[in-house]
Design a protein around this motif. Structure first.
Motif, PDB file in Angstrom:
ATOM      1  N   PHE A  45       0.818  -1.220   0.000  1.00  0.00           N
ATOM      2  CA  PHE A  45       0.000   0.000   0.000  1.00  0.00           C
ATOM      3  C   PHE A  45       0.843   1.257   0.000  1.00  0.00           C
ATOM      4  O   PHE A  45       1.978   1.274   0.469  1.00  0.00           O
ATOM      5  CB  PHE A  45      -0.957   0.007   1.203  1.00  0.00           C
ATOM      6  CG  PHE A  45      -0.335  -0.462   2.496  1.00  0.00           C
ATOM      7  CD1 PHE A  45       0.532   0.348   3.210  1.00  0.00           C
ATOM      8  CD2 PHE A  45      -0.607  -1.732   2.981  1.00  0.00           C
ATOM      9  CE1 PHE A  45       1.096  -0.089   4.394  1.00  0.00           C
ATOM     10  CE2 PHE A  45      -0.042  -2.189   4.173  1.00  0.00           C
ATOM     11  CZ  PHE A  45       0.816  -1.350   4.872  1.00  0.00           C
ATOM     12  N   LEU A  75       0.145   5.719   0.275  1.00  0.00           N
ATOM     13  CA  LEU A  75      -0.800   6.816   0.473  1.00  0.00           C
ATOM     14  C   LEU A  75      -0.113   8.140   0.130  1.00  0.00           C
ATOM     15  O   LEU A  75       1.064   8.325   0.447  1.00  0.00           O
ATOM     16  CB  LEU A  75      -1.229   6.835   1.949  1.00  0.00           C
ATOM     17  CG  LEU A  75      -2.399   7.728   2.318  1.00  0.00           C
ATOM     18  CD1 LEU A  75      -3.707   7.190   1.729  1.00  0.00           C
ATOM     19  CD2 LEU A  75      -2.534   7.815   3.848  1.00  0.00           C
ATOM     20  N   GLY A 130      -4.634   7.936  10.094  1.00  0.00           N
ATOM     21  CA  GLY A 130      -5.191   6.591  10.276  1.00  0.00           C
ATOM     22  C   GLY A 130      -5.964   6.085   9.074  1.00  0.00           C
ATOM     23  O   GLY A 130      -6.749   5.137   9.184  1.00  0.00           O
ATOM     24  N   ASN A 157      11.327   1.256   7.795  1.00  0.00           N
ATOM     25  CA  ASN A 157      10.029   1.888   7.508  1.00  0.00           C
ATOM     26  C   ASN A 157       9.067   1.699   8.693  1.00  0.00           C
ATOM     27  O   ASN A 157       8.203   0.814   8.688  1.00  0.00           O
ATOM     28  CB  ASN A 157       9.438   1.322   6.210  1.00  0.00           C
ATOM     29  CG  ASN A 157       8.184   2.061   5.773  1.00  0.00           C
ATOM     30  OD1 ASN A 157       7.607   2.832   6.541  1.00  0.00           O
ATOM     31  ND2 ASN A 157       7.746   1.813   4.553  1.00  0.00           N
ATOM     32  N   GLN A 169       6.701   3.633   9.645  1.00  0.00           N
ATOM     33  CA  GLN A 169       5.315   4.024   9.365  1.00  0.00           C
ATOM     34  C   GLN A 169       4.500   2.815   8.902  1.00  0.00           C
ATOM     35  O   GLN A 169       3.396   2.576   9.376  1.00  0.00           O
ATOM     36  CB  GLN A 169       5.276   5.128   8.308  1.00  0.00           C
ATOM     37  CG  GLN A 169       5.853   6.423   8.832  1.00  0.00           C
ATOM     38  CD  GLN A 169       6.108   7.439   7.733  1.00  0.00           C
ATOM     39  OE1 GLN A 169       7.202   7.972   7.632  1.00  0.00           O
ATOM     40  NE2 GLN A 169       5.115   7.728   6.930  1.00  0.00           N
ATOM     41  N   ARG A 221       3.959   0.335  11.735  1.00  0.00           N
ATOM     42  CA  ARG A 221       2.849   0.712  12.636  1.00  0.00           C
ATOM     43  C   ARG A 221       1.492   0.360  12.023  1.00  0.00           C
ATOM     44  O   ARG A 221       0.608  -0.115  12.714  1.00  0.00           O
ATOM     45  CB  ARG A 221       2.914   2.212  12.955  1.00  0.00           C
ATOM     46  CG  ARG A 221       3.955   2.590  13.958  1.00  0.00           C
ATOM     47  CD  ARG A 221       3.675   1.967  15.319  1.00  0.00           C
ATOM     48  NE  ARG A 221       2.457   2.481  15.915  1.00  0.00           N
ATOM     49  CZ  ARG A 221       1.576   1.736  16.595  1.00  0.00           C
ATOM     50  NH1 ARG A 221       1.772   0.443  16.768  1.00  0.00           N
ATOM     51  NH2 ARG A 221       0.486   2.290  17.108  1.00  0.00           N
ATOM     52  N   LYS A 272      -1.076  -2.220  13.797  1.00  0.00           N
ATOM     53  CA  LYS A 272      -2.431  -1.783  14.175  1.00  0.00           C
ATOM     54  C   LYS A 272      -3.504  -2.673  13.542  1.00  0.00           C
ATOM     55  O   LYS A 272      -4.617  -2.750  14.034  1.00  0.00           O
ATOM     56  CB  LYS A 272      -2.645  -0.306  13.782  1.00  0.00           C
ATOM     57  CG  LYS A 272      -1.853   0.662  14.667  1.00  0.00           C
ATOM     58  CD  LYS A 272      -2.289   2.106  14.482  1.00  0.00           C
ATOM     59  CE  LYS A 272      -1.411   2.838  13.514  1.00  0.00           C
ATOM     60  NZ  LYS A 272      -1.700   4.296  13.447  1.00  0.00           N
TER      61      LYS A 272
HETATM   62  C1  COA Z   1       2.854   3.660   5.445  1.00  0.00           C
HETATM   63  C2  COA Z   1       1.686   4.607   5.138  1.00  0.00           C
HETATM   64  C3  COA Z   1       0.769   3.933   4.157  1.00  0.00           C
HETATM   65  C4  COA Z   1       0.960   4.894   6.452  1.00  0.00           C
HETATM   66  O1  COA Z   1      -0.337   5.408   6.200  1.00  0.00           O
HETATM   67  P1  COA Z   1      -1.089   6.383   7.250  1.00  0.00           P
HETATM   68  O2  COA Z   1      -2.512   6.451   6.854  1.00  0.00           O
HETATM   69  O3  COA Z   1      -0.327   7.628   7.383  1.00  0.00           O
HETATM   70  O4  COA Z   1      -0.942   5.528   8.607  1.00  0.00           O
HETATM   71  P2  COA Z   1      -1.153   6.066  10.096  1.00  0.00           P
HETATM   72  O5  COA Z   1      -1.939   7.327  10.094  1.00  0.00           O
HETATM   73  O6  COA Z   1      -1.649   4.918  10.870  1.00  0.00           O
HETATM   74  O7  COA Z   1       0.311   6.414  10.559  1.00  0.00           O
HETATM   75  C5  COA Z   1       1.274   5.371  10.738  1.00  0.00           C
HETATM   76  C6  COA Z   1       2.504   5.917  11.451  1.00  0.00           C
HETATM   77  O8  COA Z   1       3.165   6.860  10.605  1.00  0.00           O
HETATM   78  C7  COA Z   1       3.797   7.866  11.414  1.00  0.00           C
HETATM   79  N1  COA Z   1       3.427   9.160  10.824  1.00  0.00           N
HETATM   80  C8  COA Z   1       2.202   9.711  10.799  1.00  0.00           C
HETATM   81  N2  COA Z   1       2.222  10.844  10.114  1.00  0.00           N
HETATM   82  C9  COA Z   1       3.471  11.034   9.695  1.00  0.00           C
HETATM   83  C10 COA Z   1       4.136  12.028   8.932  1.00  0.00           C
HETATM   84  N3  COA Z   1       3.464  13.075   8.444  1.00  0.00           N
HETATM   85  N4  COA Z   1       5.455  11.895   8.695  1.00  0.00           N
HETATM   86  C11 COA Z   1       6.139  10.844   9.164  1.00  0.00           C
HETATM   87  N5  COA Z   1       5.552   9.859   9.884  1.00  0.00           N
HETATM   88  C12 COA Z   1       4.244   9.955  10.134  1.00  0.00           C
HETATM   89  C13 COA Z   1       3.326   7.692  12.818  1.00  0.00           C
HETATM   90  O9  COA Z   1       4.391   7.123  13.552  1.00  0.00           O
HETATM   91  C14 COA Z   1       2.188   6.695  12.714  1.00  0.00           C
HETATM   92  O10 COA Z   1       2.179   5.775  13.781  1.00  0.00           O
HETATM   93  P3  COA Z   1       1.295   6.048  15.126  1.00  0.00           P
HETATM   94  O11 COA Z   1      -0.139   6.020  14.681  1.00  0.00           O
HETATM   95  O12 COA Z   1       1.660   4.950  16.018  1.00  0.00           O
HETATM   96  O13 COA Z   1       1.694   7.409  15.611  1.00  0.00           O
HETATM   97  C15 COA Z   1       2.198   5.956   4.554  1.00  0.00           C
HETATM   98  O14 COA Z   1       3.143   6.488   5.439  1.00  0.00           O
HETATM   99  C16 COA Z   1       2.849   5.789   3.183  1.00  0.00           C
HETATM  100  O15 COA Z   1       2.166   5.764   2.170  1.00  0.00           O
HETATM  101  N6  COA Z   1       4.209   5.680   3.155  1.00  0.00           N
HETATM  102  C17 COA Z   1       4.924   5.542   1.876  1.00  0.00           C
HETATM  103  C18 COA Z   1       4.727   4.181   1.229  1.00  0.00           C
HETATM  104  C19 COA Z   1       4.932   3.024   2.176  1.00  0.00           C
HETATM  105  O16 COA Z   1       5.741   3.059   3.080  1.00  0.00           O
HETATM  106  N7  COA Z   1       4.166   1.960   1.943  1.00  0.00           N
HETATM  107  C20 COA Z   1       4.296   0.732   2.681  1.00  0.00           C
HETATM  108  C21 COA Z   1       5.313  -0.095   2.022  1.00  0.00           C
HETATM  109  S1  COA Z   1       5.658  -1.558   2.986  1.00  0.00           S
END
Ligand code: COA
Length: 190
Positions: A103, A105, A113, A143, A145, A148, A152
């Motif tokens: 995934f 985002l 979330g 990674n 993020q 987490r 969850k």
């Molecule tokens: C991984 C990803 C999908 C998370 O989606 P999301 O909807 O932001 O998820 P959450 O809101 O639950 O946040 C997850 C964690 O990211 C971190 N986080 C939240 N906002 C952040 C930001 N703006 N910058 C950095 N880290 C952040 C927090 O630690 C959070 O954990 P917590 O809820 O325990 O505090 C998103 O960060 C993303 O698209 N990353 C790039 C692609 C990727 O990593 N994909 C997964 C490949 S395995």
């Protein structure tokens, strides 16, 4: 073993999101988030350089019928793929039907979330309607993020493996596993 998947007729709703098949008209939204630096790299691919690159991948999404577009307030802000997992890395899962979730985002929507909400809905669909018996999800060790999101949603670290990015770099990756409620992963049974 990898299960057969076809989501081309599937739409799933959550409180804030609609998960539905990609359409050609999603191209601008796709390019908007996929071209941003620091997004795709966390999942093993480089930012898209131009609309043509996004269009090629969009055509794959449509043709392969395994990737949901994540729609929020009428705009596509991410994708959730039901990928084939690497069977040789998890041989003990051969008797069970599974897939790997991947995934991404849009950076503008991180931290609300939204991805856990999307993942939970897709997990429910895959276990309750598509008949899957386990799911895999990976993240590069750095990674946090993605780690987490997976925690969850109930995934637990299962095996540390080496994996290749789309641009040829080898990286350490945690594979996590999720089984339907009450069932255990093979390693826990042995
Ligand atoms: C991984 C990803 C999908 C998370 O989606 P999301 O909807 O932001 O998820 P959450 O809101 O639950 O946040 C997850 C964690 O990211 C971190 N986080 C939240 N906002 C952040 C930001 N703006 N910058 C950095 N880290 C952040 C927090 O630690 C959070 O954990 P917590 O809820 O325990 O505090 C998103 O960060 C993303 O698209 N990353 C790039 C692609 C990727 O990593 N994909 C997964 C490949 S395995």
């Amino acid at each position: 073993m990898n299960a057969e998947i076809d989501i081309s007729q599937v739409t799933l709703e959550t409180e804030r999101l609609r998960l539905r098949p990609w359409r050609e008209s999603d191209l601008e939204d796709f390019y908007e988030y996929a071209s941003v630096d620091g997004v795709g790299q966390m999942a093993g691919w480089l930012p898209h350089k131009d609309l043509e690159e996004s269009e090629k991948i969009l055509q794959l999404f449509i043709g392969e019928k395994k990737t949901f577009a994540i729609e929020y307030e009428g705009k596509v802000i991410g994708s959730l793929g039901i990928e084939r997992y690497e069977e040789e890395k998890l041989p003990e899962f051969a008797p069970l039907k599974g897939r790997e979730l991947g995934f991404v985002l849009s950076k503008n929507f991180w931290g609300r979330g939204l991805m856990p909400e999307a993942v939970r809905r897709v997990v429910r669909y895959l276990f309750e309607e598509a008949g899957l018996e386990f799911l895999v999800c990976g993240h590069y060790v750095e990674n946090q993020q993605s780690c987490r999101v997976q925690e969850k949603c109930g995934f637990r670290h299962y095996r540390l493996v080496k994996t290749k990015t789309s641009y040829g770099e080898e990286k350490d990756c945690w594979l996590s596993v999720l089984c339907p409620r009450g069932e255990k992963a093979p390693e826990e049974i042995i």
